[in-house]
Design an enzyme around this catalytic site. Structure first.
Site, PDB file in Angstrom:
ATOM      1  N   GLU A   1       0.692  -1.544   0.169  1.00  0.00           N
ATOM      2  CA  GLU A   1      -0.206  -0.065  -0.299  1.00  0.00           C
ATOM      3  C   GLU A   1       1.021   0.975  -0.075  1.00  0.00           C
ATOM      4  O   GLU A   1       0.780   2.069   0.769  1.00  0.00           O
ATOM      5  CB  GLU A   1      -0.961   0.127   1.616  1.00  0.00           C
TER       6      GLU A   1
ATOM      7  N   GLU B   1      -6.324 -11.311  -0.602  1.00  0.00           N
ATOM      8  CA  GLU B   1      -6.969 -10.954   0.270  1.00  0.00           C
ATOM      9  C   GLU B   1      -8.309 -10.768  -0.077  1.00  0.00           C
ATOM     10  O   GLU B   1      -9.103  -9.942   0.217  1.00  0.00           O
ATOM     11  CB  GLU B   1      -5.684  -9.660   0.531  1.00  0.00           C
TER      12      GLU B   1
END
Ligand code: GLA
Length: 368
Positions: A164, A271
C-alpha cells in the site's frame, strides 16, 4: 405376543429414523462432495486463506485442510507483531503457521515486509524519541527484512514486500507515510533489493487495494513500471481484492488484469473477500432500520459477484497464479469491525457454522 409387538415397533421406529436421516437428493450430492475448493481449481491456481494461529485447530483446521492449499499469516508476520523491539523478534505465531503449512503440504505466502500500518513503536525513533535519519531507517529495514526472509527461506515461496505505498487521493502519487517522509521514494526499491538478497528464489510482490479503480490502477502501473525500468527485483503484483457486491465491475477487473499483465508480472489475488456493504465508511454505517443478517437480496448479489470474479480468474489463469481469501469463514472476518465496528459482515464462502454458502457452490460448479 409381547415379543412380536416389540419387534414390529422397533422395525417401524428404525425405518422412521432412517427416513428422517436420509439427506434430500441435491443436498446428498453436495455433502458427499469431499473435494475442496483447491481440488476444483487444481488446474487453475492454488487457493489460499489468511489465518491466525487460533485457526489451526478444531473445526477450522479441518476446513482449511479440505479446501485450501496455500496459507498466509493474517497478522503474525507483519513488522509490529514479529519485531516488537529493536533487538527482539517474536517468532512463535509465525512459526506455528509455517509448521502447520509444512505438515499439511500447503504453500506459504509471506505477508508483509513493509507497510505504513502495524509498525512497531521503536521503528521511526531513536533512543531520545527523535525521528531517525534515512540511513538509520534503511539499515533497520535491511536488518528486519534479512532476518525474517532468511528464517523462512525455502519455505515461503512468495513475499508481499511493499504494501500500500500509493496514496488514497488521486491527486497524489505515493502515500505520505513515515517511510516516505524519512526516505523519499527509495524505501520501495530498497525493500525489494534487501528481500532479493536474503532469498534470491522468492517471488517478490507489490501489494495494494482498489487496484481495479481506473485512477489508482494508473498510479500502481506507473510505480511498477518505474521499478522494472530501474531493474528492481519485483516479480508480481498483489491485488488485495477487498471487494464488495458493488465493485469491481467485470470491465474494470479485466482492464486491471490486462494492464498489470502487460508488464510481464504475475498476478496474485492476495486478500479476497466480498463485503455485502459498500467499501467507504460513510456508506457502511448501519441505519437504525437495517438488520444485521444476510438478506436473500444481498446474498443473491454476492453469489453473482463471486461467480463473475471467478469466471474472470479462470479465464486469466495464465496471469493469475494464486487466489487467497482473507479469513476462513463468516464466523470471523476483519470486516465485522472495519471500517466501522458493530456491523456483522458476511464476505466469505463459508458461513458462521463453517458450512459452504450458495456462493461456494457457484464458485466450484463450473464446466471443467
Ligand atoms: C490490508 C492489509 C492486510 C490486512 C487488511 C485488513 O489489506 O494488507 O494485512 O491488515 O488490511 O485485515
Amino acid at each position: 405376543m409381547n415379543l412380536i409387538f416389540r419387534v414390529i415397533m422397533f422395525s417401524f421406529l428404525g425405518a422412521l429414523m432412517f427416513a428422517s436421516c436420509k439427506p434430500r437428493k441435491g443436498h446428498a450430492v453436495k455433502e458427499a462432495d469431499q473435494k475442496g475448493m483447491k481440488d476444483h481449481y487444481r488446474s487453475y491456481f492454488p487457493v489460499g486463506v489468511a489465518v491466525g494461529p487460533q485457526s489451526l485447530k478444531g473445526d477450522e483446521a479441518v476446513l482449511i485442510k479440505q479446501h485450501f492449499n496455500s496459507i498466509t499469516a493474517e497478522n503474525a508476520m507483519k513488522m509490529g507483531p514479529i519485531h516488537p523491539q529493536e533487538n527482539r523478534y517474536f517468532w512463535r505465531d509465525a512459526d506455528s503457521i509455517v509448521s502447520f503449512a509444512e505438515k499439511n503440504g500447503l504453500k506459504i505466502r509471506g505477508h508483509n515486509l513493509l507497510w505504513h500500518e502495524q509498525t512497531p513503536d521503536w521503528l521511526f525513533k531513536d533512543g531520545s524519541g527523535n525521528q531517525v535519519s534515512k540511513e538509520v531507517l534503511l539499515l533497520r529495514l535491511k536488518d528486519h527484512i534479512t532476518s525474517v526472509v532468511k528464517r523462512y527461506k525455502g519455505k515461503i515461496y512468495a513475499w508481499d514486500v511493499v504494501n500500500e505505498a500509493i496514496d488514497d487521493s488521486p491527486q497524489n502519487y505515493l502515500r505520505n507515510s513515515e517511510w516516505y517522509r524519512i526516505c523519499g521514494d527509495e524505501f520501495i526499491s530498497k525493500a525489494f533489493q534487501y528481500a532479493h538478497e536474503a532469498d534470491p528464489e522468492a517471488l517478490l510482490f507489490y501489494n495494494d487495494y482498489n487496484t481495479e479503480r481506473p485512477e489508482k490502477r494508473e498510479r500502481i502501473y506507473r510505480l511498477l513500471k518505474e521499478l522494472l525500468n530501474a531493474k528492481v527485483p519485483v516479480h508480481g503484483v498483489g491485488l488485495q481484492a477487498h471487494w464488495s457486491i458493488y465493485e469491481p465491475t467485470e470491465q474494470d477487473l479485466r482492464a486491471a488484469i490486462e494492464k498489470y499483465s502487460s508488464l510481464g508480472l504475475q498476478l496474485h489475488i492476495t486478500e479476497l473477500d466480498m463485503s455485502v456493504y459498500p467499501w467507504e465508511k460513510d456508506r457502511r454505517e448501519k441505519r437504525p432500520d437495517e438488520a444485521d443478517s444476510l438478506s436473500p437480496e444481498l446474498e443473491q448479489k454476492q453469489i453473482a459477484q463471486y461467480s463473475m470474479v471467478f469466471k474472470v480468474f479462470r479465464e486469466y489463469k495464465k496471469n493469475i497464479t494464486s487466489v487467497t481469501f482473507w479469513n476462513v469463514s463468516d464466523r470471523y472476518t476483519w470486516l465485522d469491525s472495519y471500517p466501522v465496528a458493530g456491523r456483522k459482515n458476511y464476505p466469505l464462502l463459508f458461513d458462521i457454522n463453517l458450512k459452504p454458502k450458495k456462493a461456494y457452490w457457484e464458485v466450484v460448479n463450473f464446466k471443467k
